[in-house]
Design an enzyme around this catalytic site. Sequence first.
Site, PDB file in Angstrom:
ATOM      1  N   HIS A  19      -4.284  -1.999  -8.765  1.00 23.44           N
ATOM      2  CA  HIS A  19      -4.250  -2.633 -10.093  1.00 23.44           C
ATOM      3  C   HIS A  19      -3.089  -3.623 -10.183  1.00 23.44           C
ATOM      4  CE1 HIS A  19      -7.105   0.176 -12.248  1.00 23.44           C
ATOM      5  NE2 HIS A  19      -6.920   0.782 -11.094  1.00 23.44           N
ATOM      6  N   ASP A 118      -4.945  -4.187 -18.489  1.00 22.26           N
ATOM      7  CA  ASP A 118      -5.934  -3.453 -17.724  1.00 22.26           C
ATOM      8  C   ASP A 118      -6.990  -2.953 -18.707  1.00 22.26           C
ATOM      9  OD1 ASP A 118      -7.005  -1.551 -15.718  1.00 22.26           O
ATOM     10  OD2 ASP A 118      -5.123  -2.060 -14.710  1.00 22.26           O
ATOM     11  N   THR A 140     -10.037  -4.337 -12.726  1.00 18.81           N
ATOM     12  CA  THR A 140      -9.769  -4.625 -11.320  1.00 18.81           C
ATOM     13  C   THR A 140     -10.860  -4.065 -10.402  1.00 18.81           C
ATOM     14  OG1 THR A 140      -8.397  -2.667 -11.186  1.00 18.81           O
ATOM     15  CG2 THR A 140      -7.273  -4.718 -11.707  1.00 18.81           C
ATOM     16  N   GLN A 353      -2.138  -5.661   5.202  1.00 20.41           N
ATOM     17  CA  GLN A 353      -3.592  -5.563   5.425  1.00 20.41           C
ATOM     18  C   GLN A 353      -4.308  -6.914   5.546  1.00 20.41           C
ATOM     19  OE1 GLN A 353      -5.982  -2.312   3.914  1.00 20.41           O
ATOM     20  NE2 GLN A 353      -7.232  -3.760   2.781  1.00 20.41           N
ATOM     21  N   SER A 373      -9.707  -3.828  -1.061  1.00 22.93           N
ATOM     22  CA  SER A 373      -9.979  -3.798   0.385  1.00 22.93           C
ATOM     23  C   SER A 373     -11.338  -4.414   0.679  1.00 22.93           C
ATOM     24  CB  SER A 373      -9.934  -2.357   0.909  1.00 22.93           C
ATOM     25  OG  SER A 373      -8.630  -1.853   0.765  1.00 22.93           O
ATOM     26  N   GLU A 376     -10.999  -8.162   0.335  1.00 23.87           N
ATOM     27  CA  GLU A 376     -10.178  -8.717   1.418  1.00 23.87           C
ATOM     28  C   GLU A 376     -10.998  -8.768   2.715  1.00 23.87           C
ATOM     29  OE1 GLU A 376      -6.699  -6.174   1.198  1.00 23.87           O
ATOM     30  OE2 GLU A 376      -6.231  -6.946  -0.796  1.00 23.87           O
ATOM     31  N   ASP A 392     -14.900   4.066  -8.257  1.00 26.71           N
ATOM     32  CA  ASP A 392     -15.862   2.986  -8.006  1.00 26.71           C
ATOM     33  C   ASP A 392     -16.263   2.858  -6.544  1.00 26.71           C
ATOM     34  OD1 ASP A 392     -13.157   2.326  -7.549  1.00 26.71           O
ATOM     35  OD2 ASP A 392     -13.623   0.198  -7.502  1.00 26.71           O
TER      36      ASP A 392
HETATM   37  N1  UDP Z   1      -3.011  -2.185   1.609  1.00 29.31           N
HETATM   38  C1  UDP Z   1      -1.976  -2.717   2.326  1.00 29.31           C
HETATM   39  N2  UDP Z   1      -1.574  -2.063   3.451  1.00 29.31           N
HETATM   40  C2  UDP Z   1      -2.153  -0.926   3.890  1.00 29.31           C
HETATM   41  C3  UDP Z   1      -3.246  -0.398   3.159  1.00 29.31           C
HETATM   42  C4  UDP Z   1      -3.645  -1.066   2.028  1.00 29.31           C
HETATM   43  O1  UDP Z   1      -1.403  -3.750   1.969  1.00 29.31           O
HETATM   44  O2  UDP Z   1      -1.721  -0.393   4.916  1.00 29.31           O
HETATM   45  C5  UDP Z   1      -3.408  -2.872   0.376  1.00 29.31           C
HETATM   46  C6  UDP Z   1      -4.756  -3.532   0.520  1.00 29.31           C
HETATM   47  O3  UDP Z   1      -4.585  -4.798   1.099  1.00 29.31           O
HETATM   48  C7  UDP Z   1      -5.262  -3.540  -0.911  1.00 29.31           C
HETATM   49  C8  UDP Z   1      -4.565  -2.358  -1.572  1.00 29.31           C
HETATM   50  O4  UDP Z   1      -3.548  -1.939  -0.685  1.00 29.31           O
HETATM   51  O5  UDP Z   1      -4.871  -4.738  -1.545  1.00 29.31           O
HETATM   52  C9  UDP Z   1      -5.493  -1.183  -1.788  1.00 29.31           C
HETATM   53  O6  UDP Z   1      -6.282  -1.447  -2.885  1.00 29.31           O
HETATM   54  P1  UDP Z   1      -7.784  -0.940  -2.952  1.00 29.31           P
HETATM   55  O7  UDP Z   1      -8.347  -1.428  -4.242  1.00 29.31           O
HETATM   56  O8  UDP Z   1      -8.536  -1.329  -1.743  1.00 29.31           O
HETATM   57  O9  UDP Z   1      -7.706   0.628  -2.907  1.00 29.31           O
HETATM   58  P2  UDP Z   1      -6.840   1.727  -3.713  1.00 29.31           P
HETATM   59  O10 UDP Z   1      -5.534   1.813  -3.032  1.00 29.31           O
HETATM   60  O11 UDP Z   1      -6.728   1.263  -5.137  1.00 29.31           O
HETATM   61  O12 UDP Z   1      -7.656   2.968  -3.558  1.00 29.31           O
END
Ligand code: UDP
Length: 476
Positions: A19, A118, A140, A353, A373, A376, A392
């Site tokens: 978020h 949010d 988000t 990432q 993710s 990305e 989600d």
């Molecule tokens: N991410 C990162 N490094 C890592 C793992 C994840 O920078 O080793 C970042 C990834 O690029 C993304 C975020 O953490 O922007 C994870 O957000 P996402 O919505 O995919 O999943 P959540 O963590 O909310 O379950």
Amino acid sequence: MEKQDHVHVAILPLPAVGHVNSMLNLAELLGHAGIKITFLNTEHYYDRVIRHSSDAFSRYMQIPGFQFKTLTDGLPRDHPRTPDKFPELVDSLNCATPPLLKEMVSDSKSPVNCIITDGYMSRAIDAAREVGVSIIYFRTISACAFWSFHCIPDIIDAGELPIKGTEDMDRLITTVPGMEGFLRCRDLPSFCRVNDPMDPHLLLFARETRLSAHADGLILNTFEDLEGPILSQIRNHSCPNIYSIGPLNAHLKVRIPEKTYSSSSLWKIDRSCMAWLDKQPKQSVIYVSFGSIAVMSRDQLIEFYYGLVHSKKNFLWVIRPDLISGKDGENQIPEELLEATKERGCIAGWVPQEEVLAHSAVGGFLTHCGWNSTLESIVAGMPMICWPSFADQQINSRFVGEVWKLGLDIKDLCDRNIVEKTVNDLMVERKEEFMESADRMANLAKKSVNKGGSSYCNLDRLVNDIKMMSSQPQNC
Ligand code: UDP
């Protein structure tokens, strides 16, 4: 976009990595368009980020008019703030934030004249209406997830929820317009997996999503070529004024080409994996990460590990310090995994990432399908294996596998043979097919954020609307 000094927007995300980072991307885009930004973090989240990287937010301070403020989330210091306590956090924030927002609007030196929160902050609407400023929600999540959350009351009314006992999870759900024919019980958001229609999580997600229609607009981090049909459903039945401006990470690179990789993180970023990737052959590595919140049991970890090893592919695996659930002493990375990994794998606690996904050595992404993710991966043209955990992620993975054909969905399965087979299907047997569709979607994503593209135009419209709304008092 011209500079207008009197426009001041307060941005308030939920305190979670996905978020905060996507809202920081939005804030940076708006700041770049000449809008003054006050970005609000909860004290608890801000302290956790700063503990690992004292300059995590410093880059934003170079944007003229950009400032950070912290606020209390209203919970006691020792509250665990774990995902299972999400409704408590949302309720508490909803009580704690309206007084602060009102104060910021009536500030004599630099009053806030537009609020972006949010989508879970439904009480911010009342505060905004009371003091006569506009409010825009930013959800988000994907449009498909938003739309399924919105339809929950209809699914319940139609008797398709709650799930009864041990029924067939492949049963089709027919009451989400636009998803008839492929949405199964198992693809519904995880909080639908309850027997009680009064379950607090279920009610919270449905209620907060329905309230989104009351805001002056809804920002979504998605693009028309990806989710056009579902965006039309939302426009027609819920929120007419949608700004689909994603993928935000790609959009930023177009608007601010000099931008370097940066995001807030709760763990120290281990960059040594990049040197390891440099030594691997092209498209030979499967990147494995389950995001910032999901946890797995030690047994599940071992199944994934053997599946990866047997696939004979090299792997880069993010194992956060808190990824493995269990009692004290059980949540360490098993010794057998550490030893055997040395040959063909690299384990890191947290990686950059976006850079990893863009590296030529990476040829597939085993992901939990968090929305950031997923996007990305789409931007990087990277095929996915989806193993969703909660919220989600279940529906995102259905769209990745069944609708967009960008990968393979193995939800609800955790078996070394399946992991081995899907890695090989993705990266060997069906490699060309998946690479081709991933390439196609990556190009559409880029087109949408380039000048003249749908997301590019929607961001211009958002900036203009914010400037216009800020110059006119809203209905009190
Ligand atoms: N991410 C990162 N490094 C890592 C793992 C994840 O920078 O080793 C970042 C990834 O690029 C993304 C975020 O953490 O922007 C994870 O957000 P996402 O919505 O995919 O999943 P959540 O963590 O909310 O379950």
